[in-house]
Design a protein around this motif. Structure first.
Motif, short mmCIF file in Angstrom:
data_model
loop_
_atom_site.label_atom_id
_atom_site.label_comp_id
_atom_site.label_asym_id
_atom_site.label_seq_id
_atom_site.Cartn_x
_atom_site.Cartn_y
_atom_site.Cartn_z
N THR A 1 0.81 -1.22 0.00
CA THR A 1 0.00 0.00 0.00
C THR A 1 0.84 1.26 0.00
OG1 THR A 1 -0.10 -0.03 2.40
CG2 THR A 1 -1.89 -1.13 1.22
N THR A 2 2.14 1.17 0.13
CA THR A 2 2.96 2.38 0.13
C THR A 2 4.21 2.15 -0.70
OG1 THR A 2 4.29 1.80 2.04
CG2 THR A 2 2.18 2.83 2.50
N SER A 3 4.95 3.22 -0.90
CA SER A 3 6.16 3.13 -1.70
C SER A 3 7.29 2.45 -0.94
CB SER A 3 6.59 4.52 -2.14
OG SER A 3 6.81 5.32 -1.00
N CYS A 4 7.10 2.21 0.34
CA CYS A 4 8.10 1.51 1.13
C CYS A 4 7.83 0.01 1.00
CB CYS A 4 8.04 1.95 2.60
SG CYS A 4 9.28 1.15 3.62
N THR B 1 -4.58 -2.60 -2.77
CA THR B 1 -5.41 -1.62 -2.06
C THR B 1 -4.51 -0.53 -1.51
OG1 THR B 1 -5.26 -2.82 0.04
CG2 THR B 1 -7.13 -3.32 -1.39
N TYR B 2 -5.04 0.69 -1.46
CA TYR B 2 -4.29 1.80 -0.88
C TYR B 2 -5.23 2.63 -0.01
CZ TYR B 2 -1.47 5.90 -0.14
OH TYR B 2 -0.77 6.92 0.47
N GLU B 3 -4.80 2.93 1.19
CA GLU B 3 -5.59 3.75 2.10
C GLU B 3 -5.01 5.16 2.15
OE1 GLU B 3 -7.06 3.89 6.77
OE2 GLU B 3 -6.06 2.09 5.97
N LEU B 4 -5.81 6.12 1.77
CA LEU B 4 -5.36 7.52 1.77
C LEU B 4 -5.07 7.98 3.19
CD1 LEU B 4 -7.96 8.91 -0.78
CD2 LEU B 4 -5.51 8.68 -1.19
N THR B 5 -4.03 8.81 3.33
CA THR B 5 -3.64 9.35 4.64
C THR B 5 -3.95 10.83 4.72
OG1 THR B 5 -1.40 9.99 3.97
CG2 THR B 5 -1.74 7.68 4.66
N ASP C 1 3.46 7.46 -7.12
CA ASP C 1 4.48 7.70 -6.10
C ASP C 1 4.43 6.69 -4.97
OD1 ASP C 1 5.36 9.97 -7.46
OD2 ASP C 1 3.93 11.27 -6.41
N VAL C 2 3.24 6.20 -4.65
CA VAL C 2 3.12 5.39 -3.43
C VAL C 2 3.07 3.89 -3.71
CG1 VAL C 2 1.99 7.24 -2.15
CG2 VAL C 2 0.60 5.58 -3.42
N LEU C 3 2.81 3.48 -4.95
CA LEU C 3 2.77 2.06 -5.28
C LEU C 3 3.96 1.71 -6.17
CD1 LEU C 3 -1.03 1.43 -6.01
CD2 LEU C 3 0.23 1.04 -3.90
N SER C 4 4.77 0.79 -5.71
CA SER C 4 5.97 0.44 -6.48
C SER C 4 5.66 -0.56 -7.59
CB SER C 4 7.04 -0.14 -5.55
OG SER C 4 6.54 -1.27 -4.87
N LEU C 5 4.62 -1.36 -7.44
CA LEU C 5 4.27 -2.33 -8.47
C LEU C 5 3.52 -1.63 -9.59
CD1 LEU C 5 4.06 -5.18 -9.55
CD2 LEU C 5 2.00 -5.49 -8.17
N LYS C 6 4.06 -1.73 -10.79
CA LYS C 6 3.43 -1.06 -11.93
C LYS C 6 3.33 -2.02 -13.10
CE LYS C 6 5.04 3.57 -10.65
NZ LYS C 6 5.71 3.22 -9.39
N ALA C 7 2.85 -3.21 -12.84
CA ALA C 7 2.66 -4.20 -13.90
C ALA C 7 1.40 -3.86 -14.69
CB ALA C 7 2.56 -5.60 -13.30
N LYS C 8 1.50 -3.97 -15.99
CA LYS C 8 0.37 -3.63 -16.84
C LYS C 8 -0.84 -4.48 -16.48
CE LYS C 8 -1.04 -3.24 -21.69
NZ LYS C 8 -0.63 -3.45 -23.09
N GLY C 9 -1.98 -3.80 -16.32
CA GLY C 9 -3.22 -4.49 -16.04
C GLY C 9 -3.54 -4.66 -14.57
N THR D 1 -6.37 1.39 -12.87
CA THR D 1 -5.67 0.32 -13.58
C THR D 1 -4.40 0.87 -14.22
OG1 THR D 1 -7.78 -0.77 -14.07
CG2 THR D 1 -5.87 -1.42 -15.40
N TYR D 2 -3.31 0.12 -14.06
CA TYR D 2 -2.04 0.56 -14.65
C TYR D 2 -1.99 0.09 -16.10
CZ TYR D 2 2.83 1.92 -14.95
OH TYR D 2 4.00 2.53 -15.30
N ASN D 3 -1.80 1.03 -17.04
CA ASN D 3 -1.86 0.69 -18.47
C ASN D 3 -0.50 0.44 -19.09
OD1 ASN D 3 -0.70 3.21 -18.74
ND2 ASN D 3 -2.43 4.13 -19.85
N GLY D 4 0.52 0.32 -18.24
CA GLY D 4 1.88 0.13 -18.73
C GLY D 4 2.68 1.40 -18.72
N ASP D 5 1.98 2.55 -18.57
CA ASP D 5 2.66 3.84 -18.54
C ASP D 5 2.24 4.67 -17.33
OD1 ASP D 5 4.22 6.06 -19.60
OD2 ASP D 5 2.28 6.97 -20.12
N LYS D 6 0.98 4.59 -16.99
CA LYS D 6 0.46 5.37 -15.86
C LYS D 6 -0.78 4.70 -15.31
CE LYS D 6 -2.20 8.42 -18.90
NZ LYS D 6 -2.47 9.83 -19.29
N TRP D 7 -1.22 5.21 -14.13
CA TRP D 7 -2.45 4.73 -13.51
C TRP D 7 -3.63 5.49 -14.10
CZ3 TRP D 7 -2.60 0.54 -10.47
CH2 TRP D 7 -1.40 0.11 -9.88
#
Length: 615
Positions: free
Chosen positions: A15-18, A45-49, A87-95, A504-510
């Motif tokens: 849920t975070t960049s760490c 999932t990501y919980e806003l702070t 910025d907060v999610l390190s996983l950026k796999a397409k789809g 959804t991550y499209n391979g370039d951005k969310w």
């Protein structure tokens, strides 16, 4: 593959960049076991702070994001959250999908400028010295006292800048405290005060000289104080000790005396001139009927046929109080008193009273009645009156917002904003919000405020909304700032408008992916055939729809993407006629082609037609 599946399980909780798994992920990607284009099943999932909301708007003043931890609309949330996820999610796999729970403030309920002023308002709670009648009444305003006048007299508020809003908390009597009577006993220093203040009164030189004994000499003689002289002393002390006394306020003053008694008590009333005068409890005249008075009653009431028997019996010189034709009940006696008093005292003032004693034939030989002249000109029975120290009316805590316009204070009326008071927190329980008068991570406002609003607004209507402002404890340097939540009434209960948004991550951005899912049913293919029957360019394609799918191969009966869009448009307008511009649908249809189904993402445009979402 087993290792990959385990890794995916961990990713579902990122849920975070760490990310402690980032190195492992990089190694797997480098080895070729997975790559950036791999489609990974399962949603993040990501919980806003609170920090996220603070970053959404970089202005120094707190705004809707920081105070409500909410967005102005779903569209607003999509715009703000998409770049944040990068910025907060390190996983950026397409789809891969990321789910984010959001609250939002429904549009059109409140002016943003007004809301900002409320959020940034300071609080001033009136102190004892701020209340005009504190010395004589209590630390509360009477209904006739103007809070605006009070605000203008408070030094702390004189530095308020134009446009500032201040939350004012004060006590107010629930009703006007009329007829206030205050008991007061002279203290030693009061006798000294009389000596000082009346030292220049030559008529009281001997009396003042004798006052050093700490009492008033009530015997006759040069040092003795008569009532008129005492009145001067009472004025000195009461004006000094009760400078804000109310008009007609009565003081029961007890002083030490040297005389027949060691103390005496006097009743003083604050009059129109600002001085004190002796207060009679009420002007009461004692009167006992004599023989001639019974004759007066006979003469005045002789024409009253309802009293013929009673009048005939009055020749005995008393009132028969036994039941029977000649017996006088209280209502009949009141007629007799009215007849007699109007003859005996024709110039009586309204509220003047008479204590009338008459001879009776009954359980006792005499009875006494208290009557009072009323504004109608008739006498009525009156209850005995005495001066006793009165009990003040109940008070209530008032919390209001006032705007300073540069010259005057104005009440800021915001019907759908409610600011919690200390009493409100107490109502919600201790332990709970009432323990520290705030909410926190362990005391969630959404666990308490819906029930609180149901109790406070039992007659709420469907779609009523309320912005509740409260204190929220973050700890550390963040402290306990104002925060809030908007609640909407659905007819049964209050709840905060919220949604779970998908990106959804499209391979370039969310990208926001919050379309409504819809899957064609068999009748929808018939709808397409009917809706596009007049389109000559689609004669072959429409004719082939009888198979219950779209032919996606090339040829006369094949449907290309632009033609599919026309079909989707025809069905969605029928199935969802109330969709507003910007509404999105993820539509799945059956196909005859490389795959048995296909899904298309479309959005209703401002022109009323659906278009593919290409971003």
């Amino acid at each position: 593959m087993k290792k990959i599946l385990i890794l995916i399980g961990f990713f579902a909780f990122i849920t975070t960049s760490c990310d402690p798994m980032e190195d492992t992920y990089s190694e797997l990607k480098a080895s070729g076991e997975i790559d950036q284009s791999s489609v990974i099943s399962g949603d993040l999932t990501y919980e806003l702070t609170s920090d996220d909301f603070a970053d959404f708007d970089t202005s120094s003043e707190e705004d809707i994001y920081e105070t409500f931890n909410a967005f102005t609309s779903i569209e607003d949330a999509e715009i703000k959250i998409a770049p944040l996820l990068a910025d907060v999610l390190s996983l950026k796999a397409k789809g891969v999908n990321a789910l984010v729970n959001v609250k939002y403030v429904e549009t059109g309920n409140i002016d943003d400028e007004d809301l900002a002023k409320v959020i940034n308002s300071t609080t001033h709670e009136l102190q004892d010295e701020d209340y005009p009648s504190f010395e004589t009444l209590s630390n509360a305003l009477t209904p006739s006292e103007n809070i605006i006048d009070v605000l203008e007299s408070i030094d702390e508020l004189k530095t308020t800048q134009e446009g500032d809003v201040v939350k004012i908390v004060y006590n107010q009597f629930v009703e006007e405290p009329n007829g206030i009577t205050t008991a007061y006993t002279f203290a030693d220093e009061d006798y000294d005060l009389v000596i000082t203040e009346l030292a220049g009164d030559a008529d009281l030189a001997d009396e003042i000289g004798n006052l050093s004994y700490g009492n008033f000499n009530r015997y006759t003689g040069v040092t003795g104080w008569d009532n008129d002289e005492l009145l001067k002393a009472f004025n000195v002390v009461l004006k000094n000790n009760f400078p804000s006394a109310k008009l007609e306020q009565v003081f029961i003053v007890t002083v030490e005396t040297y005389g027949p008694t060691s103390t005496e008590t006097f009743y003083l009333k604050h009059n129109n001139s600002g001085d004190y005068e002796y207060a009679s409890q009420v002007k009461v005249t004692d009167y006992t009927f004599v023989d001639e008075d019974y004759d007066t009653v006979i003469a005045e009431l002789s024409s009253d046929t309802d009293l013929a028997d009673e009048i005939g019996n009055l020749s005995y010189g008393n009132f028969n109080r036994y039941t029977g034709d000649s017996g006088w009940d209280n209502d009949e006696l009141l007629k007799a008193f009215n007849a007699f008093l109007k003859v005996k005292y024709p110039s009586t003032a309204v509220t003047d009273r008479y204590s009338i004693t008459v001879e009776t034939y009954g359980p006792t030989t005499t009875e006494t009645f208290l009557v009072e002249l009323t504004a109608t000109g008739d006498y009525a029975y009156a209850a005995p009156v005495s001066f006793e120290e009165t009990t003040l009316p109940d008070t209530e805590v008032i919390t209001e917002l006032y705007l300073y316009n540069g010259a005057d204070w104005e009440l800021k009326s915001l019907d759908n904003i409610y600011i919690l008071t200390s009493a409100d927190y107490d109502l919600m329980g201790n332990p709970g919000p009432g323990q520290y008068d705030n909410f926190s991570d362990s005391v969630s406002p959404e666990n308490y405020l819906p029930a609180f609003l149901s109790s406070k607004y039992p007659y709420a209507q469907i779609e009523d909304s309320m912005f509740v402002i409260y204190k929220y404890y973050f700890g550390g340097s963040a402290g306990t700032p104002n925060r809030g939540t908007q609640f909407v009434f659905d007819g049964n209960s209050w709840s905060a408008p919220k949604s779970t948004l998908k990106f959804t991550y499209n391979g370039d951005k969310w990208q926001p992916n919050n379309a409504t899912d819809y899957e064609f049913i068999s009748e929808d293919y018939d709808l397409v055939a009917t809706g596009l029957a007049d389109n000559d360019d689609l004669t072959d394609e429409v004719g082939n729809l009888s198979y219950g799918n779209f032919n996606r191969y090339s040829g006369a009966t094949g449907w290309d993407d632009s033609e599919i869009l026309l079909a989707l448009d025809a069905v969605l307008k029928v199935r969802f006629p109330d969709t507003a511009a910007g509404g999105r649908y993820s539509v799945t249809v059956e196909t005859y082609g490389p795959s048995s189904t296909e899904t298309f993402l479309v959005e209703l445009g401002e022109d009323g037609n659906y278009n593919y979402v290409t971003e």
